[in-house]
Write an enzyme that holds these catalytic residues in place. Structure first.
Site, PDB file in Angstrom:
ATOM      1  N   LYS A  93       0.840  -1.194   0.000  1.00  6.19           N
ATOM      2  CA  LYS A  93       0.000   0.000   0.000  1.00  6.19           C
ATOM      3  C   LYS A  93       0.877   1.247   0.000  1.00  6.19           C
ATOM      4  CE  LYS A  93      -3.916   1.828   2.729  1.00  6.19           C
ATOM      5  NZ  LYS A  93      -4.775   1.528   3.914  1.00  6.19           N
ATOM      6  N   SER A 174      -9.631   1.449   3.362  1.00  7.11           N
ATOM      7  CA  SER A 174      -8.849   2.275   2.459  1.00  7.11           C
ATOM      8  C   SER A 174      -7.829   1.481   1.635  1.00  7.11           C
ATOM      9  CB  SER A 174      -8.099   3.350   3.261  1.00  7.11           C
ATOM     10  OG  SER A 174      -7.172   2.764   4.158  1.00  7.11           O
ATOM     11  N   SER A 198     -10.079  -1.097   7.253  1.00  8.85           N
ATOM     12  CA  SER A 198      -9.392  -0.776   6.000  1.00  8.85           C
ATOM     13  C   SER A 198      -8.698  -1.954   5.332  1.00  8.85           C
ATOM     14  CB  SER A 198      -8.375   0.349   6.237  1.00  8.85           C
ATOM     15  OG  SER A 198      -9.047   1.547   6.523  1.00  8.85           O
TER      16      SER A 198
END
Length: 357
Positions: A93, A174, A198
């Site tokens: 990420k 996210s 997330s």
């Protein structure tokens, strides 16, 4: 493979292999010279090149991935395996620091955040032999500074789309890009981060296996923060075995992280534990409201048949009073601490006010 490009026949062969294989099976294929880390890395790079424009799941590709793959192949020939992830390409990420590319958290404010430093968990993954292939898109600032924005959108990476139905299904957030890259077969596995949902949300939306570990199991050093109380990275994979292997490779006590658990989890073999585990005597909560869903009920029935005790529940909705207050207090201190002490000197924002103005 001419000029680093795989033929259509090779692409098809490796695609079939990667779609259905676990990490141990890929390791076996490399051991018996049916596959190399270089071929695997090139396959995934071509996947990203050919399909990322339709999904916006990847923000940046590391320029040294092929060089690292060649090096790991050479080490394998010399029987010098680093660990269970030797030669396995992964995606992280883009709020996690690594060398060679910027760590943006999806924000234009951090587009020049080239720290040229590996987060502690990235060092651990490299030590286990992983190839850091690319950085995944995400909900900008891990979805903290925007209420009502579409999940999976960032100014740097655009709108991440679900490979099972672009603009039909949400990606979750996210860690949207991390979930999509695994589902779309852009890498063997991906790293996400979670404060509240997330990892679990995009894993559910993209049909991958995601785990939010207990806070402190994995290091947060080198990760753009929201909350030092609740933040944690975690593995996102195609199957449970890979998740266990990936989790173990990411682990390592970190003296710089106050929450880091002072316990050597490397003494445990998560992969072996899963293979020898039994559901007998284990109790699981079953949501009554979902028993009308055939897929959900079939899963419950399989777990019952394996010896699990299934307890039907209708949980009440909790208010989580003070939750946002906790995040706001943590963010007020944790983000400025990162921006001042960790971010590249070219990053102009230094406080929450700078970000939100």
């Amino acid at each position: 493979m001419a000029n680093g490009i795989l033929s259509e026949k090779e692409l098809e062969r490796i695609e079939q292999l990667t779609l259905n294989s676990t990490i141990p099976e890929l390791q076996e294929a490399m051991k018996h010279e049916k596959l190399t880390a270089l071929q695997l890395t090139q396959f995934y790079l071509q996947q990203i090149e050919n399909k990322n424009k339709q999904l916006n799941a990847v923000i940046s590709v590391l320029p040294n991935a092929l060089v690292n793959a060649k090096m790991l192949d050479t080490e394998r020939k010399k029987n010098r395996l680093r660990g269970n992830l030797h030669g396995i390409p992964i995606i992280i990420k883009d709020n996690i620091e690594t060398t060679k590319v910027a760590t943006t958290a999806g924000s234009l404010a951090l587009k020049d955040n080239l720290t040229n430093r590996d987060a502690t968990l990235i060092k651990n993954l490299k030590r286990a032999g992983a190839i850091i292939l690319a950085k995944a898109n995400l909900s900008e600032w891990a979805y903290f500074f925007c209420s009502g924005c579409p999940v999976g959108y960032s100014a740097v990476g655009g709108q991440t789309l679900n490979p099972y139905g672009r603009k039909v299904f949400e990606t979750g957030g996210s860690s949207s890009g991390s979930g999509v890259t695994v589902a779309a077969n852009f890498a063997v596995a991906a790293v996400g981060t979670e404060t509240s949902g997330s990892i679990t949300s995009p894993s559910s939306q993209n049909s991958v296996v995601g785990l939010k570990p207990t806070i402190g199991v994995l290091s947060r050093t080198g990760i753009v923060p929201i909350s030092s109380t609740l933040d944690t990275p975690g593995p996102m994979t195609k199957n449970v075995i890979d998740n266990a292997i990936f989790l173990q490779a990411m682990y390592g006590f970190d003296a710089k992280d106050d929450a880091s658990l002072d316990k050597d989890l490397r003494e445990q073999d998560f992969e072996k534990s899963i293979l020898t585990a039994s559901l007998k005597g284990k109790r699981f909560g079953v949501l009554k409201s979902l028993l009308g869903n055939n897929t959900y009920k079939a899963t419950v029935d399989k777990m019952k048949a394996a010896g699990a005790e299934m307890i039907e529940i209708t949980p009440k909705r909790e208010a989580f009073k003070g939750f946002i207050t906790l995040l706001n207090i943590d963010m007020k201190h944790d983000l400025p601490n990162y921006l001042v002490n960790n971010a590249d000197k070219n990053v102009k924002v230094k406080s929450v006010k700078d970000v939100t103005v």
